[in-house]
Structure formats: structure tokens, C-alpha cells
Design a protein around this motif. Structure first.
Motif, PDB file in Angstrom:
ATOM      1  N   VAL A  53      76.981  38.452  55.342  1.00 25.65           N
ATOM      2  CA  VAL A  53      75.885  38.141  54.418  1.00 25.65           C
ATOM      3  C   VAL A  53      75.492  36.670  54.494  1.00 25.65           C
ATOM      4  CG1 VAL A  53      75.185  38.071  51.990  1.00 25.65           C
ATOM      5  CG2 VAL A  53      76.488  40.021  52.849  1.00 25.65           C
ATOM      6  N   GLY A  57      73.119  36.745  57.597  1.00 28.67           N
ATOM      7  CA  GLY A  57      71.951  37.154  56.831  1.00 28.67           C
ATOM      8  C   GLY A  57      71.782  38.654  56.728  1.00 28.67           C
ATOM      9  N   LEU A  58      72.875  39.388  56.870  1.00 31.88           N
ATOM     10  CA  LEU A  58      72.817  40.848  56.830  1.00 31.88           C
ATOM     11  C   LEU A  58      72.632  41.336  55.395  1.00 31.88           C
ATOM     12  CD1 LEU A  58      73.115  42.826  59.242  1.00 31.88           C
ATOM     13  CD2 LEU A  58      75.448  43.271  58.473  1.00 31.88           C
ATOM     14  N   ASN A  59      71.964  42.458  55.252  1.00 32.96           N
ATOM     15  CA  ASN A  59      71.816  43.085  53.941  1.00 32.96           C
ATOM     16  C   ASN A  59      73.201  43.406  53.370  1.00 32.96           C
ATOM     17  OD1 ASN A  59      71.655  45.823  52.296  1.00 32.96           O
ATOM     18  ND2 ASN A  59      69.643  44.850  52.142  1.00 32.96           N
ATOM     19  N   PRO A  60      73.436  43.148  52.068  1.00 34.16           N
ATOM     20  CA  PRO A  60      74.772  43.376  51.494  1.00 34.16           C
ATOM     21  C   PRO A  60      75.298  44.788  51.691  1.00 34.16           C
ATOM     22  CG  PRO A  60      73.456  42.070  49.984  1.00 34.16           C
ATOM     23  CD  PRO A  60      72.541  42.478  51.103  1.00 34.16           C
ATOM     24  N   ILE A  61      74.430  45.784  51.577  1.00 36.59           N
ATOM     25  CA  ILE A  61      74.884  47.170  51.756  1.00 36.59           C
ATOM     26  C   ILE A  61      75.349  47.400  53.192  1.00 36.59           C
ATOM     27  CG2 ILE A  61      74.173  49.589  51.728  1.00 36.59           C
ATOM     28  CD1 ILE A  61      72.284  48.905  49.430  1.00 36.59           C
ATOM     29  N   LEU A  62      74.576  46.868  54.155  1.00 41.47           N
ATOM     30  CA  LEU A  62      74.985  46.990  55.555  1.00 41.47           C
ATOM     31  C   LEU A  62      76.271  46.215  55.816  1.00 41.47           C
ATOM     32  CD1 LEU A  62      71.542  46.651  57.387  1.00 41.47           C
ATOM     33  CD2 LEU A  62      72.856  48.735  56.932  1.00 41.47           C
ATOM     34  N   ILE A 125      77.791  38.788  47.037  1.00 35.61           N
ATOM     35  CA  ILE A 125      77.559  40.027  46.288  1.00 35.61           C
ATOM     36  C   ILE A 125      78.055  39.782  44.874  1.00 35.61           C
ATOM     37  CG2 ILE A 125      78.169  42.461  46.010  1.00 35.61           C
ATOM     38  CD1 ILE A 125      78.540  42.637  49.007  1.00 35.61           C
TER      39      ILE A 125
END
Length: 291
Positions: A53, A57-62, A125
Motif C-alpha cells: 500500500v 500504491g496498491l489498493n488495500p483490498i488487493l 489500513i
């Protein structure tokens, strides 16, 4: 904070312990091994989410899904490399010492990669806190609902699926299960994979509630989750969940009404009393062994 706020905090914290304890109790119930590296898998999963994250910069769900996948694979590798060769060792201490060695290995690898500095998880998160009677509840109902759903899902998986039935057979008698055509190695690997995947979920919930991450983050929660598994009756999935919730309530109430420094001592003291009265734990059963 009010009594009700403390109670909900305790149940929420206990739900995290319960999710970790489910991994312990599954591995012990099926493979008859104590995986003391389980707490450090939590730490690795949390670092994966942090890096995915904040660094990528990845989406938190991913990022959470990536953490679950990596921890699941790690559990399979740890079982295959460190534990499987010792499964038939003359002394069970060999597996126990190896588990402690794997734990220190993961901690030191994390130190080399990420350093000893505390990483803040608050911007990665964060779960919104609820307000109740003027107090802020640290962990939301996500942990409670998540813990209940995971426990129910595991029980359904074990009782309704072919793989789950294979796990039950292996837990009863590995030799007889193998004679019936069950792949014991594959079944135990799946057990480690599930437990390690749960550790990744627990790591995210733990660091979201208490947003500080170090290479030693999973050590004490891992020990407490093991205590919860023993408290509830190690080998019992409902027992692990109950033990985790009771442990969380005892810890929060101990900090609130007695002493924050003595909270851990109170938890372990109650465990000793319970095991003196009922050595198998709350839902544990006495097993008669033929000699």
C-alpha cells in the motif's frame, strides 16, 4: 470508558486472538505439531500489506489478498522444508525446537529487510472506531463478525468437504488414513496453508487496531493466541474461538480495572488456574490411547 465499551473492546481484541488461535488449533489437531512460527507469519503478512500500500500504491483490498497468498505459500514452504522431515522424529522436541528456530529466522530476516524502526500502519489500513457511551471503541465489529464467520466457515469446511473429512481422518490416525488412500502430506500442507492465510488476516486486523509494526509485532500476539487455543481446548475450533474471546476480555479488563503492567500476568495466571481445574481446556476432550 464505560464497562460496556471495555467489554466490546475485549471481545474485539479476543476475536483477533481467536483468528490466530484457529491456525494453531488446526495444525495441532491435524498434524499434532505446535507451530510457534505462526505469530511471525502474522508479522510478515502485515509487512506485505504495508509495502504493497505505502510503497507500491496498491489498493488495500488487493494488498490484503496479496498478503493472504504470500502467507499461504509461506505456510506450505515452512511445513515442507522445516517440519515434514521431522514428522517421524524420535522426539517431539525436535519439531518444537525447529519451530522456535523458524520463528527467530523470520524475525531476523524481517530485521534485515525492513530494519528495527517502527512503521506506522495508521495511514495504510484503518478501521473506523465506533462511539459508545462517550468512549471510543478501538476495534470495530469487523473483527467480531469476521472471527465468527471464519470459525463457522472452517467448521463447515471440515464437516462438509472431502478435504475436511481427510483432515479429520489424518487427525485420528495418519497411518490408517494413508491406507485408505488419503494423501497425508497434501492434507497437512493444506492445513498449514489455511492457518497461515488466517494469520495474514489477523495481522491486518491487529495492525489496523494497534497501528505500529516491527519485526516483533507477531511474537506476543502469537503466544497469547497459543494460550487461547490451550485455554479453549487445543484441537477444537469452537474452543479456540471461545478461548480467544475470553482471553481478550480478561486482558482489557485487567488493564482497565487492575493494572496495565499486570494484565499479561493476570491472563497467564487465569490460564494456570483453568488448566489445573480442567487440563484439557474448556472444550477439550480426554483422549484414551491404546497401549
Amino acid at each position: 470508558m464505560s464497562f460496556l465499551s471495555y467489554l466490546i473492546n475485549g471481545i474485539s481484541l479476543g476475536s483477533i486472538y481467536a483468528i490466530i488461535a484457529l491456525g494453531y488449533t488446526m495444525v495441532y489437531g491435524i498434524a499434532k505439531m505446535l507451530n510457534f512460527a505462526h505469530g511471525d507469519v502474522i508479522m510478515v503478512g502485515s509487512y506485505v500489506v504495508y509495502v504493497a500500500v505505502s510503497g507500491m500504491g496498491l489498493n488495500p483490498i488487493l494488498a490484503i489478498l496479496l498478503s493472504i497468498i504470500i502467507c499461504t505459500l509461506m505456510g506450505v514452504v515452512i511445513e515442507g522444508v522445516a517440519y515434514r522431515p521431522l514428522r517421524n522424529a524420535a522426539s517431539p522436541l525436535a519439531v518444537l525446537i525447529t519451530a522456535i528456530g523458524v520463528s527467530y529466522l523470520l524475525q531476523n530476516v524481517a530485521l534485515l529487510i525492513w530494519g528495527a524502526d517502527t512503521k506506522s500502519f495508521s495511514n495504510v489500513i484503518s478501521l473506523p472506531s465506533l462511539k459508545l457511551a462517550g468512549g471510543s471503541i478501538v476495534i470495530t465489529g469487523v473483527t467480531i463478525i469476521g472471527g465468527i464467520l471464519i470459525m463457522a466457515g472452517l467448521m463447515l469446511f471440515i464437516s462438509k468437504t472431502k478435504t475436511g473429512q481427510a483432515m479429520l481422518a489424518v487427525s485420528e490416525d495418519k497411518g490408517a488414513a494413508q491406507l485408505m488412500g488419503i494423501n497425508v502430506n497434501k492434507t497437512i500442507s493444506i492445513t498449514f496453508a489455511i492457518g497461515s492465510g488466517l494469520a495474514a488476516i489477523a495481522g491486518v486486523l491487529l495492525c489496523s487496531a494497534y497501528p505500529s509494526l516491527t519485526p516483533y509485532t507477531g511474537a506476543m500476539p502469537g503466544i497469547k493466541a497459543f494460550v487461547a487455543a490451550v485455554f479453549g481446548g487445543i484441537g477444537s475450533i469452537p474452543g479456540a474461538f471461545i478461548g480467544g474471546v475470553v482471553l481478550g476480555i480478561l486482558e482489557i479488563f485487567g488493564k482497565a480495572y487492575i493494572s496495565s503492567q499486570m494484565a499479561d500476568a493476570i491472563v497467564f495466571g487465569v490460564l494456570i488456574v483453568v488448566l489445573v481445574v480442567k487440563p484439557t481446556g474448556i472444550l477439550g476432550k480426554n483422549i484414551q490411547e491404546k497401549v
